[in-house]
Design a protein around this motif. Structure first.
Motif, PDB file in Angstrom:
ATOM      1  N   ALA D  88       0.836  -1.199   0.000  1.00 25.60           N
ATOM      2  CA  ALA D  88       0.000   0.000   0.000  1.00 25.60           C
ATOM      3  C   ALA D  88       0.873   1.252   0.000  1.00 25.60           C
ATOM      4  CB  ALA D  88      -0.916  -0.017   1.224  1.00 25.60           C
ATOM      5  N   ALA D  89       2.017   1.159   0.652  1.00 29.79           N
ATOM      6  CA  ALA D  89       2.860   2.340   0.762  1.00 29.79           C
ATOM      7  C   ALA D  89       3.667   2.590  -0.503  1.00 29.79           C
ATOM      8  CB  ALA D  89       3.797   2.181   1.961  1.00 29.79           C
ATOM      9  N   TRP D  90       4.225   1.536  -1.078  1.00 31.37           N
ATOM     10  CA  TRP D  90       5.171   1.776  -2.177  1.00 31.37           C
ATOM     11  C   TRP D  90       4.760   1.166  -3.518  1.00 31.37           C
ATOM     12  CZ3 TRP D  90       7.413   0.624   2.809  1.00 31.37           C
ATOM     13  CH2 TRP D  90       7.911   1.781   3.437  1.00 31.37           C
ATOM     14  N   ALA D  91       3.659   0.438  -3.528  1.00 26.68           N
ATOM     15  CA  ALA D  91       3.190  -0.094  -4.812  1.00 26.68           C
ATOM     16  C   ALA D  91       1.680   0.084  -4.863  1.00 26.68           C
ATOM     17  CB  ALA D  91       3.569  -1.563  -4.962  1.00 26.68           C
ATOM     18  N   HIS D  92       1.296   1.354  -4.721  1.00 27.54           N
ATOM     19  CA  HIS D  92      -0.126   1.634  -4.531  1.00 27.54           C
ATOM     20  C   HIS D  92      -1.030   1.132  -5.656  1.00 27.54           C
ATOM     21  CE1 HIS D  92      -3.150   3.448  -2.079  1.00 27.54           C
ATOM     22  NE2 HIS D  92      -3.677   4.012  -3.142  1.00 27.54           N
ATOM     23  N   LYS D  96      -4.016  -1.646  -5.207  1.00 24.85           N
ATOM     24  CA  LYS D  96      -5.432  -1.356  -5.455  1.00 24.85           C
ATOM     25  C   LYS D  96      -6.061  -2.462  -6.308  1.00 24.85           C
ATOM     26  CE  LYS D  96      -8.074   2.573  -6.627  1.00 24.85           C
ATOM     27  NZ  LYS D  96      -8.140   3.741  -7.509  1.00 24.85           N
ATOM     28  N   THR D 168      -9.254  -9.885 -31.993  1.00 19.45           N
ATOM     29  CA  THR D 168     -10.417  -9.541 -31.179  1.00 19.45           C
ATOM     30  C   THR D 168     -10.264 -10.219 -29.816  1.00 19.45           C
ATOM     31  OG1 THR D 168     -11.686  -9.663 -33.205  1.00 19.45           O
ATOM     32  CG2 THR D 168     -12.918  -9.437 -31.160  1.00 19.45           C
ATOM     33  N   ASP D 169     -10.257  -9.421 -28.777  1.00 21.58           N
ATOM     34  CA  ASP D 169     -10.022  -9.967 -27.440  1.00 21.58           C
ATOM     35  C   ASP D 169     -11.060 -11.010 -27.063  1.00 21.58           C
ATOM     36  OD1 ASP D 169      -8.098  -8.102 -27.484  1.00 21.58           O
ATOM     37  OD2 ASP D 169      -9.102  -6.697 -26.132  1.00 21.58           O
ATOM     38  N   MET D 170     -10.578 -12.099 -26.504  1.00 20.28           N
ATOM     39  CA  MET D 170     -11.491 -13.137 -26.029  1.00 20.28           C
ATOM     40  C   MET D 170     -11.788 -12.823 -24.560  1.00 20.28           C
ATOM     41  SD  MET D 170     -10.959 -17.238 -26.126  1.00 20.28           S
ATOM     42  CE  MET D 170     -10.400 -17.374 -27.789  1.00 20.28           C
ATOM     43  N   LEU D 171     -12.793 -11.946 -24.383  1.00 16.66           N
ATOM     44  CA  LEU D 171     -12.989 -11.352 -23.059  1.00 16.66           C
ATOM     45  C   LEU D 171     -13.173 -12.362 -21.945  1.00 16.66           C
ATOM     46  CD1 LEU D 171     -15.290  -8.373 -23.922  1.00 16.66           C
ATOM     47  CD2 LEU D 171     -12.888  -8.366 -23.339  1.00 16.66           C
ATOM     48  N   VAL D 172     -13.746 -13.502 -22.301  1.00 18.20           N
ATOM     49  CA  VAL D 172     -14.065 -14.448 -21.238  1.00 18.20           C
ATOM     50  C   VAL D 172     -12.800 -14.840 -20.475  1.00 18.20           C
ATOM     51  CG1 VAL D 172     -13.815 -16.606 -22.539  1.00 18.20           C
ATOM     52  CG2 VAL D 172     -15.524 -16.439 -20.740  1.00 18.20           C
ATOM     53  N   MET D 173     -11.666 -14.759 -21.155  1.00 19.77           N
ATOM     54  CA  MET D 173     -10.442 -15.203 -20.492  1.00 19.77           C
ATOM     55  C   MET D 173     -10.016 -14.284 -19.354  1.00 19.77           C
ATOM     56  SD  MET D 173      -9.972 -18.013 -21.862  1.00 19.77           S
ATOM     57  CE  MET D 173      -8.447 -18.479 -21.057  1.00 19.77           C
ATOM     58  N   ILE D 174     -10.344 -12.990 -19.438  1.00 19.91           N
ATOM     59  CA  ILE D 174      -9.961 -12.148 -18.301  1.00 19.91           C
ATOM     60  C   ILE D 174     -11.089 -12.025 -17.294  1.00 19.91           C
ATOM     61  CG2 ILE D 174      -8.065 -10.805 -19.270  1.00 19.91           C
ATOM     62  CD1 ILE D 174     -10.031  -8.721 -20.133  1.00 19.91           C
ATOM     63  N   LEU D 175     -12.232 -12.630 -17.606  1.00 22.35           N
ATOM     64  CA  LEU D 175     -13.313 -12.693 -16.626  1.00 22.35           C
ATOM     65  C   LEU D 175     -13.116 -13.951 -15.772  1.00 22.35           C
ATOM     66  CD1 LEU D 175     -16.264 -11.719 -18.969  1.00 22.35           C
ATOM     67  CD2 LEU D 175     -15.255 -10.333 -17.167  1.00 22.35           C
ATOM     68  N   LEU D 181     -11.093 -21.911 -17.044  1.00 22.13           N
ATOM     69  CA  LEU D 181     -10.777 -22.533 -18.322  1.00 22.13           C
ATOM     70  C   LEU D 181      -9.266 -22.672 -18.497  1.00 22.13           C
ATOM     71  CD1 LEU D 181     -13.373 -20.686 -20.566  1.00 22.13           C
ATOM     72  CD2 LEU D 181     -13.422 -23.067 -19.848  1.00 22.13           C
TER      73      LEU D 181
END
Lengths: 332, 197, 435, 197
Positions: D88-92, D96, D168-175, D181
């Protein structure tokens, strides 16, 4: 004398096999597909052909990897999955989208679990939802239907359900949807996935399947009835905010889902009582997603959620075995 | 077993004590940097929405009554002649999922200095492009007078992105409401004296 | 038509021999009368090799309550008592008799009751002495069935003329040609069990038999019920349910709901046994299927070699690929024609090569047709899979013991799964475990 | 000395915490939507693992058996808090994004598992090597999952575009479903490789 077959009884077998069922369903899907081809032209034919060819190819690949021989390729389930998937896609789907869909359907949903009979979720539906979540923009740009054309250029247009959700968010009422003609979606002259646009053609296929005894009435009838009754109640409560039940009948993927996807043998309950529970559950979830959810359409999600509940439903809806007391008698 | 019990308590106590001591020390060391980071975050967003203006978020603000009875903290940048820009947070409640928190900077004449998305839970890829600079940049210099603050799909002037209409629409709506609130309370917001609110 | 039981299937009934009158077969040169003719304990031989026997003479005695005696169908010499091929595929001891061609009969006048004066208790004994067993296929000793315990009052006697197995027409012909014996036997059986009413259940595909029996001036309390054509309409419990709406409780017998069911052939045999004192030494059976050159209904002496039947009816069209003892739904496949007629042999079906293939079971696609076809409302797909994957512990939870092994689920399965065979395996495994 | 080599390398493959022992799946699934997050989470976990292994091993003869689990948890929780505050102090920004998952390292069964199964029974140096090996293995696993998800889901690796603009991003992968999967596919591949050996 040594050549006699010593198989156990019964020695008679019905002529109806898995193939009969699969090819009957394919046959029943053709009117819907034909309407799609008419309104979306060459594009639709391209999507359907590509989807079927790729699904069969991946089925063969999976069987090869698993060392199962090519025998199951004949059962038609891969063709059916390919056709169903195509009918769930927008008619301008690019080839790569179809390719990913077929990989998800055949490899990830079907063969990872052991092939036909062992998958717990409907392959075509999983593929559709995977694509919808992954590529929402591509998956929700529906070309406008027009009479048959060879042109590949398309104008995209929202679906009636999409319009409804937008209008509700924006104005808190149904907007133009309230006054639109419901004959168009019934016949198929409105935007949507390739194979879901014509409620009429899909219903015809459903009646054919029920008449031939391939599926029973339980799931489609309870599913559609539940959606009708629930949307009707909401419509009576507040016709400004909620569309009429007939609107919900003829738009979106309800008919395609209720008749062809929810009735998938492998992933739906096996007992008649269970099928009714399943149909009502699908209907209720569909209505909730359509009326209150983030997505305009909820048929795919509803069916997949109920697919997950199928083993449970089967367990608790075992028929009363002949000679055992009925529930009433047991209490008395 | 009595001795055993005493030993358990002793050991556990010792470990707790050591751990507590260590943590207290780390806390002391990190307290300052953490507070600084939090302040930095606000400063960054203020700088983004009011470019070129300086605000000390610890002192240059005023809490005012919002439209719905809530309290809005309005950061104010002042030079010798008075307020040269304000920034405040608005909330768009109608995104895909959850609230979208937006910091908006407004110049005294009612034009937007810029907007910044503080946090959101929109679907990545579908709604998240609202955080892209090229979209947020559209708002700079807009006001209620020179712009119809609705997305193009709804007949306004703000370009939504392909496919995703809901998130831009939500943000646009929230910004418009913020500007309206600014217009209605302009004098109070810009006045030199603390209002009796 | 009466109501129907739940489930069931509609195989093509293939009753090609329905028009063939019952014919007598010439006596064979050798009879092999198996000691295991019926459900229950095998009979004990009462003759030794070298003995001369007369027709109708008792040659084996019952070895318990649920057992039955055997009689010589001809006069002749006992050649041996030795293990012989049995329809079950095993070797079972049989009494081998060489007929002397004189057909000398035992004097039966002393044991007959032509005027029906002796009364029910005596009749029961006569039926037992005559070795009458159920002729529908299961061959349960009839005298046991006719002797329900006193605490189970019987109000209805059902004559089972359903003959729901495809191809078989023996009962059908019997009803047409010997309705008097049938009705006489029915009267006797009613008296013996104390039933006041009788129902003759016949499937709708035998309208001439219905007509025939209805034309016989049925006395009060007698009814003929036409039942829908549906396999297994002739299964006892399903028949009772269809006729009366009564459900035989699980593990129970028809007598628990006040009913006794007798096959029409059995009733005719009861009549013969009581009025003429004649033991059961022959029966009507159907020779059918696609291969026999002389298909039809034949009256055959018990113990006749199956090959004798085939040879004396013109032989076969070609090589036999499948030989079935009984009906196609529940009968056993035989390795050849070297086993013999038993009292339960209702038919001999022979099929050619192309008509019989060994089906390789495929994975269940959960279509649910087996559940809908099961006449006892089981979940055959679950039972089958449990056995397939060795999950025997769960079998009882799914009521495996209630399966009547009618074969509907296997008949209807689109994935060619041997459901009923797996269920039999499962039952056997449970029995082994409980020991 | 070769014993230490084995102790270290077992965490990389034969006893890889994620792919072989299927431990610590909560962070492995939750925060691996980008490679950066994976690295940060992996390093944070490695630090806690290393420290807790060291301390537990040092105190192994001092802590009575009956209170070992509470003791371990206190030790682990202390180090987790230290990591949390430090980040939290040095890699805010990364703190987050990781949010709640940093404090949740406490309940990562991998760490308690190593304390219980290894550090409390082995000398300090060995435990340090074990912690290091496991930590590196865990980090590698997280980075692998993160790489798959980021490349497929966003078309980037460490934020740099790798698949080109046409992708085209395969959005499901970052969900969240994408985590399962990717995890499933990688587990399958690991098993397949192992099977072939």
């Amino acid at each position: 004398m040594t050549n006699t077959v010593l198989s156990p009884a019964p020695h008679l077998r019905t002529t109806k096999t898995i193939e009969t069922a699969m090819y009957s369903v394919i046959l029943a899907l053709l009117p819907g597909a034909a309407v799609g081809m008419y309104f979306f032209g060459l594009n639709a034919i391209r999507v359907i052909a590509l989807s079927i060819v790729l699904c069969v190819a991946f089925e063969a690949l999976a069987l090869r990897i698993r060392g199962r021989g090519m025998e199951p390729l004949k059962d038609g389930s891969a063709v059916l999955t390919g056709l169903l998937l195509a009918m769930n896609l927008p008619s301008n789907s690019p080839a790569w989208l179809i390719l990913i869909g077929c990989v998800v359907a055949i490899l990830m949903t079907k063969h990872v679990y052991g092939g036909l009979g062992y998958n717990s979720f409907n392959p075509a539906l999983v593929a559709r939802v995977f694509l919808l979540i992954s590529f929402p923009v591509v998956m929700t740009s529906w070309p406008e239907p027009k009479s048959f054309t060879l042109s590949l250029d398309t104008v995209t247009k929202a679906t009636p359900l999409g319009d409804m959700k937008m209008s509700l968010l924006l104005n808190g009422n149904l907007g133009d949807i309230a006054n639109m003609s419901l004959m168009d979606p019934f016949i198929g002259r409105l935007g949507g996935s390739l194979g879901e646009i014509s409620a009429l053609a899909l219903l015809a296929g459903g009646i054919f399947l029920i008449a031939r005894g391939i599926i029973t009435w339980h799931i489609p009838v309870t599913y559609i009835t539940t959606v009708f009754v629930m949307t009707w109640i909401y419509w009576l409560l507040d016709p400004v905010k909620y569309a009429s039940p007939v609107f919900h009948m003829v738009t979106g993927g309800l008919m395609l889902g209720a008749i062809f996807m929810a009735t998938d043998y492998v992933t739906s309950p096996i007992t008649p009582k269970g099928m009714i529970v399943f149909g009502v559950g699908c209907g209720a979830i569909t209505v909730f997603i359509r009326l209150f959810g983030g997505y305009p359409e909820g048929v795919s999600f509803a069916i997949l959620l109920m697919n997950a509940a199928t083993p449970l439903i089967d367990r608790y809806t075992q028929p009363r075995v002949f000679g055992y007391p009925t529930r009433k008698e047991a209490k008395a | 077993m009595k001795g055993g019990m005493a030993r358990l308590i002793l050991v556990l106590g010792a470990i707790c004590f050591a751990s507590g001591f260590g943590l207290a020390m780390v806390y002391e060391i990190t307290k300052e940097p953490i507070a600084y980071q939090k302040k930095l975050e606000v400063i960054r967003s203020l700088a983004a929405v009011l470019p070129g203006l300086e605000i000390d978020p610890d002192s240059q603000y005023r809490d005012l009554a919002g439209k719905d009875g809530d309290t809005v903290r309005v950061f104010r940048s002042e030079d010798g002649d008075g307020v040269v820009g304000v920034a405040f947070q608005v909330i768009a409640p109608d995104g895909y999922s959850g609230n979208i928190y937006i910091m908006m900077g407004v110049l005294p004449d009612g034009t937007l200095g810029g907007i910044e998305i503080l946090s959101h839970a929109e679907t990545p890829g579908l709604g998240a492009p609202i955080t892209e600079e090229r979209w947020k940049g559209i708002f700079k210099g807009r006001s209620l007078e020179n712009t119809d603050l609705r997305v193009k799909k709804d007949g306004g002037d703000i370009d939504q992105m392909t496919g995703a209409t809901i998130s831009p629409r939500a943000v646009t709506g929230a910004v418009k409401k913020g500007l309206e609130w600014f217009r209605d309370n302009r004098d109070n917001i810009l006045s030199a004296e603390e209002a009796s609110s | 038509m009466k109501g129907k039981f739940t489930g069931g299937v509609h195989p093509n009934d293939s009753k090609d021999t329905r028009e063939s009158p019952i014919q007598n077969l010439p006596l064979p040169d050798e009879l092999k009368i198996s000691l295991l003719q019926h459900i229950g304990a095998p009979a004990t031989p009462a003759v030794s090799p070298g003995d001369r026997v007369l027709k109708y003479q008792a040659i084996a005695e019952p070895s318990g309550y649920v057992s039955s005696s055997l009689h010589a169908p001809v006069s002749g010499t006992v050649k041996a008592v030795e293990p012989s091929p049995h329809p079950s595929g095993r070797l079972i001891p049989a009494i081998i008799i060489e007929p002397d061609g004189r057909d000398e009969e035992l004097d039966l006048s002393s044991s007959a009751d032509p005027d029906l004066k002796k009364g029910p208790e005596a009749w029961k004994k006569m039926v037992g002495d005559a070795g009458v067993v159920g002729m529908g296929g299961a061959a349960f000793p009839t005298h046991v069935k006719l002797n329900p315990p006193g605490d189970k009052p019987i109000d209805l006697l059902v004559a089972n003329g359903v003959e729901c197995e495809p191809f078989l027409t023996a009962d059908h012909r019997l009803m047409l040609e010997e309705p008097e014996s049938l009705m006489g036997g029915l009267h006797l059986a009613m008296e013996m069990v104390g039933a006041k009413r009788a129902v003759i259940g016949i499937e709708a595909n035998k309208p001439d038999a219905v007509e025939k029996i209805r034309s016989m001036d049925l006395p009060a309390g007698f009814e003929v019920e036409v039942l829908p054509v549906m396999y297994p309409q002739g299964a006892e419990k399903q028949l009772i349910y269809a006729l009366t709406g009564r459900e035989v409780p699980t593990g129970g017998l028809p007598m628990d709901v006040g009913v006794v069911v007798q096959n029409v052939g059995t009733l005719a045999a009861i009549f013969e046994a009581v009025t003429k004192g004649r033991p059961l030494v022959e029966r009507v059976m159907t020779l059918g299927g696609t291969m026999p050159k002389g298909p039809g209904n034949y009256r055959v002496a018990i113990g006749t070699l199956l090959s004798h039947i085939v040879e004396n009816t013109g032989g076969l069209e070609g090589p036999a690929a499948k030989i079935i003892n009984g009906g196609p739904m529940m009968g056993q496949a035989l390795a050849g024609f070297d086993s013999t007629m038993t009292k339960g042999t209702s038919g001999l079906l022979v099929f050619g090569p192309g008509e019989s293939r060994v089906l390789k079971p495929r994975p269940c696609v959960r279509c649910g047709t087996c559940v809908r076809s099961c006449p006892v409302s089981l979940m055959p797909h679950t039972l089958g899979s449990l056995v397939e994957w060795d999950q025997f512990d769960l079998l009882e939870e799914f009521h495996v013991g209630d399966c009547i092994e009618c074969g509907c689920c296997t008949y209807i399965c689109p994935a060619d799964r041997n459901l009923v065979q797996w269920i039999r395996q499962g039952k056997a495994e449970l029995i082994t475990r409980s020991k | 000395m070769s014993g230490y080599g084995v102790e270290f390398t077992k965490g990389l493959w034969s006893e890889n915490p994620v792919f072989r022992m299927v431990l610590g799946l909560c962070p492995a699934l939750a925060v691996t939507n980008t490679v950066v997050n994976s690295i940060a989470m992996g390093l944070a976990t490695m630090f806690v693992l290393l420290c807790s292994n060291t301390v537990v091993s040092t105190l192994r003869n001092f802590i009575p058996d009956k209170v070992r689990i509470p003791s371990f948890i206190i030790i682990i929780a202390s180090f987790v808090t230290i990591v949390d505050l430090t980040m939290a102090a040095w890699a805010h920004p990364i703190h987050k994004t990781l949010g709640l998952f940093v404090p949740l390292i406490v309940v990562n069964c991998l760490i308690l598992g190593r304390s219980e199964a290894f550090a409390s029974r082995h000398p300090v140096l060995r435990s340090v090597v074990d912690g290091l090996g496991m930590g590196v293995g865990f980090t590698i696993a997280l980075i692998t999952i993160g790489a798959v998800r980021e490349i497929l889901g966003s078309g980037t690796f460490l934020g740099y575009s790798v698949l080109g603009a046409g992708y085209t991003d395969m959005l499901v992968m970052i969900l969240p479903p994408g985590a399962f999967l990717a995890m499933g596919a990688l587990l399958g591949m690991f098993n397949a490789v192992d099977h072939r050996r």
